[in-house]
Write a protein that holds these residues in place. Structure first.
Motif, mmCIF file in Angstrom:
data_model
loop_
_atom_site.group_PDB
_atom_site.id
_atom_site.type_symbol
_atom_site.label_atom_id
_atom_site.label_comp_id
_atom_site.label_asym_id
_atom_site.label_seq_id
_atom_site.Cartn_x
_atom_site.Cartn_y
_atom_site.Cartn_z
ATOM 1 N N PRO A 1 52.126 48.085 40.959
ATOM 2 C CA PRO A 1 51.185 48.602 41.957
ATOM 3 C C PRO A 1 51.915 49.116 43.202
ATOM 4 C CG PRO A 1 50.357 46.568 41.032
ATOM 5 C CD PRO A 1 51.761 46.735 40.514
ATOM 6 N N TRP B 1 50.952 49.380 46.220
ATOM 7 C CA TRP B 1 50.670 48.664 47.459
ATOM 8 C C TRP B 1 51.414 47.340 47.586
ATOM 9 C CZ3 TRP B 1 48.359 44.075 46.223
ATOM 10 C CH2 TRP B 1 47.708 44.012 44.991
ATOM 11 N N TRP C 1 56.851 40.934 40.152
ATOM 12 C CA TRP C 1 56.227 41.692 39.056
ATOM 13 C C TRP C 1 57.282 42.038 38.005
ATOM 14 C CZ3 TRP C 1 51.248 43.424 37.991
ATOM 15 C CH2 TRP C 1 51.128 44.472 37.072
ATOM 16 N N ALA D 1 42.780 43.069 31.040
ATOM 17 C CA ALA D 1 41.832 42.330 31.879
ATOM 18 C C ALA D 1 42.514 41.276 32.745
ATOM 19 C CB ALA D 1 40.776 41.664 31.002
ATOM 20 N N ASP D 2 43.731 40.879 32.389
ATOM 21 C CA ASP D 2 44.450 39.844 33.135
ATOM 22 C C ASP D 2 45.294 40.399 34.275
ATOM 23 O OD1 ASP D 2 43.503 37.913 31.311
ATOM 24 O OD2 ASP D 2 45.140 38.392 29.936
ATOM 25 N N LEU D 3 45.359 41.715 34.408
ATOM 26 C CA LEU D 3 46.258 42.307 35.391
ATOM 27 C C LEU D 3 45.919 41.913 36.828
ATOM 28 C CD1 LEU D 3 46.977 45.832 33.919
ATOM 29 C CD2 LEU D 3 48.449 43.815 33.949
ATOM 30 N N ALA D 4 44.662 41.757 37.157
ATOM 31 C CA ALA D 4 44.301 41.347 38.519
ATOM 32 C C ALA D 4 44.869 39.965 38.823
ATOM 33 C CB ALA D 4 42.785 41.357 38.692
ATOM 34 N N GLN D 5 44.843 39.085 37.838
ATOM 35 C CA GLN D 5 45.391 37.745 38.041
ATOM 36 C C GLN D 5 46.911 37.805 38.221
ATOM 37 O OE1 GLN D 5 44.624 34.983 34.842
ATOM 38 N NE2 GLN D 5 44.645 33.271 36.245
ATOM 39 N N GLU E 1 48.574 40.380 39.373
ATOM 40 C CA GLU E 1 48.788 40.993 40.685
ATOM 41 C C GLU E 1 48.648 39.955 41.795
ATOM 42 O OE1 GLU E 1 46.076 44.247 41.089
ATOM 43 O OE2 GLU E 1 47.116 45.465 39.591
ATOM 44 N N THR E 2 47.627 39.124 41.716
ATOM 45 C CA THR E 2 47.424 38.090 42.729
ATOM 46 C C THR E 2 48.587 37.113 42.735
ATOM 47 O OG1 THR E 2 45.037 38.294 42.490
ATOM 48 C CG2 THR E 2 45.850 36.288 43.553
ATOM 49 N N TYR E 3 49.040 36.720 41.539
ATOM 50 C CA TYR E 3 50.195 35.824 41.455
ATOM 51 C C TYR E 3 51.411 36.442 42.150
ATOM 52 C CZ TYR E 3 54.487 33.943 39.648
ATOM 53 O OH TYR E 3 55.753 33.450 39.570
ATOM 54 N N CYS F 1 51.544 38.793 44.429
ATOM 55 C CA CYS F 1 51.333 38.891 45.878
ATOM 56 C C CYS F 1 51.559 37.550 46.561
ATOM 57 C CB CYS F 1 49.931 39.396 46.170
ATOM 58 S SG CYS F 1 49.735 41.144 45.842
#
Length: 130
Positions: free
Chosen positions: A26, A28, A37, A53-57, A59-61, A63
């Protein structure tokens, strides 16, 4: 008793539609999140445990792990003085990163669950189990 009520985590297994290639980092992300990442994604893809579907999780990890490193770097550059407010933020970010890492299979305990392949279901020994 249901295994979900006993606090036993389910066995992590390969996903039905796992990612086979690493998605683009990402734009950002901070430098530290980008580094995380690039470190974590190849492992997750090789184990075939994440899907789109797991990419948001993930990404949060990344960050949260990056935030922990960023705050530590700033603390060291500031002479090692501990800012109580930043320490609280760093602590919460580390806790969140640890929790997400466990769900993704990025910590030793969850990796052991993946590798063992042993079933956590012991209800077959209990004649009263439903």
């Amino acid at each position: 008793m249901s295994k979900h009520l006993r606090g036993i985590k389910p066995k992590i297994s390969t996903d039905q539609h796992p990612l086979t290639r690493m998605p683009k980092t990402p734009a950002w992300f901070s430098t530290y999140a980008r580094d995380e990442w690039k470190r974590a994604m190849p492992m997750l893809i090789a184990r075939r445990v994440i899907c789109a579907a797991d990419l948001a999780q993930v990404e949060t990890y990344c960050c949260m792990a990056g935030l922990v490193r960023q705050i530590e770097q700033e603390r060291q550059l500031g002479g090692g003085i501990i800012d109580v407010k930043l320490f609280g933020v760093q602590n919460r970010a580390a806790q969140t990163a640890r929790q997400i890492a466990a769900t993704l299979g990025l910590d030793p305990v969850s990796r052991a669950r993946i590798a063992s392949g042993a079933s956590d279901d012991d209800d077959h020994d209990n004649p009263l189990a439903v």
